[in-house]
Design an enzyme around this catalytic site. Sequence first.
Site, PDB file in Angstrom:
ATOM      1  N   ARG A  38       9.484  97.978  -7.804  1.00 12.90           N
ATOM      2  CA  ARG A  38      10.550  97.642  -6.848  1.00 12.90           C
ATOM      3  C   ARG A  38      11.572  96.677  -7.460  1.00 12.90           C
ATOM      4  O   ARG A  38      12.721  97.043  -7.715  1.00 12.90           O
ATOM      5  CB  ARG A  38       9.912  97.044  -5.576  1.00 12.90           C
ATOM      6  CG  ARG A  38      10.842  96.971  -4.373  1.00 12.90           C
ATOM      7  CD  ARG A  38      11.847  95.848  -4.403  1.00 12.90           C
ATOM      8  NE  ARG A  38      11.245  94.522  -4.473  1.00 12.90           N
ATOM      9  CZ  ARG A  38      11.943  93.417  -4.691  1.00 12.90           C
ATOM     10  NH1 ARG A  38      13.257  93.465  -4.866  1.00 12.90           N
ATOM     11  NH2 ARG A  38      11.341  92.242  -4.774  1.00 12.90           N
ATOM     12  N   ASP A  39      11.159  95.461  -7.734  1.00 11.47           N
ATOM     13  CA  ASP A  39      12.130  94.460  -8.196  1.00 11.47           C
ATOM     14  C   ASP A  39      12.674  94.858  -9.563  1.00 11.47           C
ATOM     15  O   ASP A  39      13.841  94.618  -9.886  1.00 11.47           O
ATOM     16  CB  ASP A  39      11.453  93.079  -8.283  1.00 11.47           C
ATOM     17  CG  ASP A  39      12.444  91.934  -8.173  1.00 11.47           C
ATOM     18  OD1 ASP A  39      13.650  92.169  -8.367  1.00 11.47           O
ATOM     19  OD2 ASP A  39      12.020  90.799  -7.907  1.00 11.47           O
ATOM     20  N   HIS A  56       7.235  83.640  -7.523  1.00 12.27           N
ATOM     21  CA  HIS A  56       7.977  84.867  -7.892  1.00 12.27           C
ATOM     22  C   HIS A  56       9.113  84.402  -8.795  1.00 12.27           C
ATOM     23  O   HIS A  56      10.164  83.986  -8.334  1.00 12.27           O
ATOM     24  CB  HIS A  56       8.503  85.511  -6.601  1.00 12.27           C
ATOM     25  CG  HIS A  56       9.386  86.707  -6.795  1.00 12.27           C
ATOM     26  ND1 HIS A  56       9.000  87.987  -6.449  1.00 12.27           N
ATOM     27  CD2 HIS A  56      10.652  86.822  -7.263  1.00 12.27           C
ATOM     28  CE1 HIS A  56       9.985  88.828  -6.711  1.00 12.27           C
ATOM     29  NE2 HIS A  56      11.009  88.147  -7.196  1.00 12.27           N
ATOM     30  N   HIS A  72      11.814  84.804 -11.820  1.00 18.12           N
ATOM     31  CA  HIS A  72      12.604  85.571 -12.786  1.00 18.12           C
ATOM     32  C   HIS A  72      12.669  84.715 -14.055  1.00 18.12           C
ATOM     33  O   HIS A  72      12.612  83.485 -13.994  1.00 18.12           O
ATOM     34  CB  HIS A  72      13.973  85.918 -12.202  1.00 18.12           C
ATOM     35  CG  HIS A  72      13.861  86.991 -11.156  1.00 18.12           C
ATOM     36  ND1 HIS A  72      14.107  88.313 -11.436  1.00 18.12           N
ATOM     37  CD2 HIS A  72      13.466  86.951  -9.866  1.00 18.12           C
ATOM     38  CE1 HIS A  72      13.883  89.037 -10.346  1.00 18.12           C
ATOM     39  NE2 HIS A  72      13.493  88.230  -9.370  1.00 18.12           N
ATOM     40  N   CYS A  77      17.905  91.031  -9.968  1.00 13.04           N
ATOM     41  CA  CYS A  77      18.401  91.328  -8.623  1.00 13.04           C
ATOM     42  C   CYS A  77      19.860  91.745  -8.725  1.00 13.04           C
ATOM     43  O   CYS A  77      20.654  91.067  -9.378  1.00 13.04           O
ATOM     44  CB  CYS A  77      18.257  90.107  -7.729  1.00 13.04           C
ATOM     45  SG  CYS A  77      18.979  90.341  -6.102  1.00 13.04           S
ATOM     46  N   ASN A  88      11.795  89.803 -13.573  1.00 11.04           N
ATOM     47  CA  ASN A  88      10.690  88.888 -13.283  1.00 11.04           C
ATOM     48  C   ASN A  88       9.966  88.584 -14.576  1.00 11.04           C
ATOM     49  O   ASN A  88      10.056  89.339 -15.535  1.00 11.04           O
ATOM     50  CB  ASN A  88       9.674  89.558 -12.350  1.00 11.04           C
ATOM     51  CG  ASN A  88      10.252  89.843 -10.998  1.00 11.04           C
ATOM     52  OD1 ASN A  88      10.857  90.884 -10.794  1.00 11.04           O
ATOM     53  ND2 ASN A  88      10.093  88.922 -10.096  1.00 11.04           N
TER      54      ASN A  88
HETATM   55  P1  HMG Z   1      25.124  96.229   6.196  1.00 13.81           P
HETATM   56  O1  HMG Z   1      26.152  97.063   5.508  1.00 13.81           O
HETATM   57  O2  HMG Z   1      25.515  94.889   6.708  1.00 13.81           O
HETATM   58  O3  HMG Z   1      24.327  96.978   7.349  1.00 13.81           O
HETATM   59  O4  HMG Z   1      23.906  96.027   5.172  1.00 13.81           O
HETATM   60  P2  HMG Z   1      24.692  98.019   8.410  1.00 13.81           P
HETATM   61  O5  HMG Z   1      23.649  97.868   9.469  1.00 13.81           O
HETATM   62  O6  HMG Z   1      26.153  97.913   8.785  1.00 13.81           O
HETATM   63  O7  HMG Z   1      24.452  99.421   7.680  1.00 13.81           O
HETATM   64  C1  HMG Z   1      25.325  99.970   6.718  1.00 13.81           C
HETATM   65  C2  HMG Z   1      24.865 101.385   6.389  1.00 13.81           C
HETATM   66  O8  HMG Z   1      23.576 101.347   5.759  1.00 13.81           O
HETATM   67  C3  HMG Z   1      24.697 102.271   7.627  1.00 13.81           C
HETATM   68  O9  HMG Z   1      24.954 103.591   7.213  1.00 13.81           O
HETATM   69  C4  HMG Z   1      23.237 102.143   7.937  1.00 13.81           C
HETATM   70  O10 HMG Z   1      22.732 103.253   8.626  1.00 13.81           O
HETATM   71  C5  HMG Z   1      22.615 102.054   6.551  1.00 13.81           C
HETATM   72  P3  HMG Z   1      26.328 104.329   7.608  1.00 13.81           P
HETATM   73  O11 HMG Z   1      26.389 104.307   9.103  1.00 13.81           O
HETATM   74  O12 HMG Z   1      27.429 103.505   6.956  1.00 13.81           O
HETATM   75  O13 HMG Z   1      26.162 105.693   7.011  1.00 13.81           O
HETATM   76  N1  HMG Z   1      21.369 101.286   6.531  1.00 13.81           N
HETATM   77  C6  HMG Z   1      20.222 101.738   6.015  1.00 13.81           C
HETATM   78  N2  HMG Z   1      19.880 102.898   5.429  1.00 13.81           N
HETATM   79  C7  HMG Z   1      18.597 103.024   5.007  1.00 13.81           C
HETATM   80  N3  HMG Z   1      17.666 102.041   5.120  1.00 13.81           N
HETATM   81  C8  HMG Z   1      17.981 100.867   5.691  1.00 13.81           C
HETATM   82  C9  HMG Z   1      19.299 100.686   6.168  1.00 13.81           C
HETATM   83  N4  HMG Z   1      19.924  99.658   6.775  1.00 13.81           N
HETATM   84  C10 HMG Z   1      21.188 100.044   6.995  1.00 13.81           C
HETATM   85  N5  HMG Z   1      17.065  99.927   5.806  1.00 13.81           N
HETATM   86  C11 HMG Z   1      21.586  95.700   4.709  1.00 13.81           C
HETATM   87  C12 HMG Z   1      22.787  95.259   5.514  1.00 13.81           C
HETATM   88  C13 HMG Z   1      20.491  94.685   4.889  1.00 13.81           C
HETATM   89  C14 HMG Z   1      21.133  97.078   5.193  1.00 13.81           C
HETATM   90  C15 HMG Z   1      22.026  95.814   3.238  1.00 13.81           C
HETATM   91  O14 HMG Z   1      22.653  94.616   2.886  1.00 13.81           O
HETATM   92  C16 HMG Z   1      20.876  96.081   2.307  1.00 13.81           C
HETATM   93  O15 HMG Z   1      20.216  97.113   2.350  1.00 13.81           O
HETATM   94  N6  HMG Z   1      20.624  95.121   1.415  1.00 13.81           N
HETATM   95  C17 HMG Z   1      19.539  95.249   0.484  1.00 13.81           C
HETATM   96  C18 HMG Z   1      19.820  94.373  -0.651  1.00 13.81           C
HETATM   97  C19 HMG Z   1      18.688  94.499  -1.628  1.00 13.81           C
HETATM   98  O16 HMG Z   1      17.909  95.457  -1.629  1.00 13.81           O
HETATM   99  N7  HMG Z   1      18.611  93.489  -2.501  1.00 13.81           N
HETATM  100  C20 HMG Z   1      17.610  93.466  -3.478  1.00 13.81           C
HETATM  101  C21 HMG Z   1      16.273  93.163  -2.881  1.00 13.81           C
HETATM  102  S1  HMG Z   1      16.050  91.446  -2.541  1.00 13.81           S
HETATM  103  C22 HMG Z   1      15.507  90.822  -4.056  1.00 13.81           C
HETATM  104  O17 HMG Z   1      15.474  91.497  -5.049  1.00 13.81           O
HETATM  105  C23 HMG Z   1      15.027  89.406  -4.074  1.00 13.81           C
HETATM  106  C24 HMG Z   1      13.501  89.300  -4.174  1.00 13.81           C
HETATM  107  O18 HMG Z   1      13.016  89.949  -5.340  1.00 13.81           O
HETATM  108  C25 HMG Z   1      13.113  87.832  -4.259  1.00 13.81           C
HETATM  109  C26 HMG Z   1      13.945  87.069  -5.294  1.00 13.81           C
HETATM  110  O19 HMG Z   1      13.813  87.322  -6.497  1.00 13.81           O
HETATM  111  O20 HMG Z   1      14.732  86.234  -4.837  1.00 13.81           O
HETATM  112  C27 HMG Z   1      12.798  89.903  -2.955  1.00 13.81           C
HETATM  113 MG    MG Z   2      13.002  89.115  -7.298  1.00 11.61          MG
END
Ligand code: HMG
Ligand code: MG
Length: 307
Positions: A16-17, A212, A214, A245, A254
Amino acid sequence: MPTLPQRAQIVDVGPRDGLQNEKQMIPAEIKIELVDRLTDAGFGHIEVTSYVSPKWVPQMSDAADVMARIRRKPGVVYSVLVPNTQGYLKATESPRALWPDEIVVFAAASEAFSQKNINCSIDESIERFRPVTEQAQQHGIRIRGALSCALGCPYQGEVEPDAVAHVARRMKEIGVQHVGVADTLGTGTPEKTKRAMDAVLNVYELDEVSGHFHDTYGMATANVYACLELGVASFDSSIAGLGGCPYAKGATGNVATEDVLYLLNGLGIETGIDFAKAVATGQWISGILGRKAHSRAGNAVTAKLAA
Ligand code: HMG
Ligand code: MG
């Protein structure tokens, strides 16, 4: 000298990450094989994929396919990241046997990062997760939280332990059972790590927290050691040091699982993971991606075997 834990848990978050950050689209078959190889190597906990918006992270758009086709070993926890109710519903629309054992929700200790990563404030993100955690509780799915930017933020800079404790308290309030203290940017050093960990340990028990880290600045194994000194015995790491990320520019993956394993093995701390198989998996996935593994220990062992 503090007594170090005798056993530690490694959650491999590489699928995933790690893979979420790859520019080249990776076929589901490769992701599935990666998870299966990790299972075979003895990992007890694997973060498989994320049900996020495909517009934001296209690489994870095959989450359902991957979850449907991995070979599950009883007792192993297969988790997925979900950003909202929509993601949760997608994770649980398949037959029950294909559901994740655990979901990972995430919130940042920095407002600026929260906006960039999930397009809302910290408090909004917690409220967004409330219905998600309520449903997971009803379904008996475990809930883990990732607390991003606990040691620094790419947009805001310094992050105070109070801000970290605040998010931990909010996570606890909505039923998050385990918190991963995340150094998203990889700038943290051991004392800083201990301060952030201590902040979370005021809210969660020792066996409910993990690190966690990086490895951008090469400090991650030192930070793991700092956590061991506090008694923390659970760590996220990525096989071959995959990833980064998409919303923390310049941050690398990571800490490599092989490096953490080498450290833990050297300290006589048990993990139940076959080091040789982990190294082979790291070399295999790096070969597929067309680059050298970001694991010092993995590469050293491989070079020695080849000599
Ligand atoms: P948004 O644009 O504000 O949300 O995104 P929205 O509700 O307006 O939705 C926009 C579009 O996305 C819509 O589609 C929704 O249906 C669709 P449209 O009508 O335009 O065709 N949608 C989805 N589709 C599938 N699955 C979903 C989903 N949600 C909405 N779940 C949102 C807000 C949270 C969805 C967006 O910002 C997002 O998906 N962000 C993910 C970011 C991400 O994955 N970042 C990396 C992971 S975090 C990380 O790596 C950190 C971590 O490792 C810890 C660390 O190291 O710090 C965990
Ligand atoms: Mg991470």
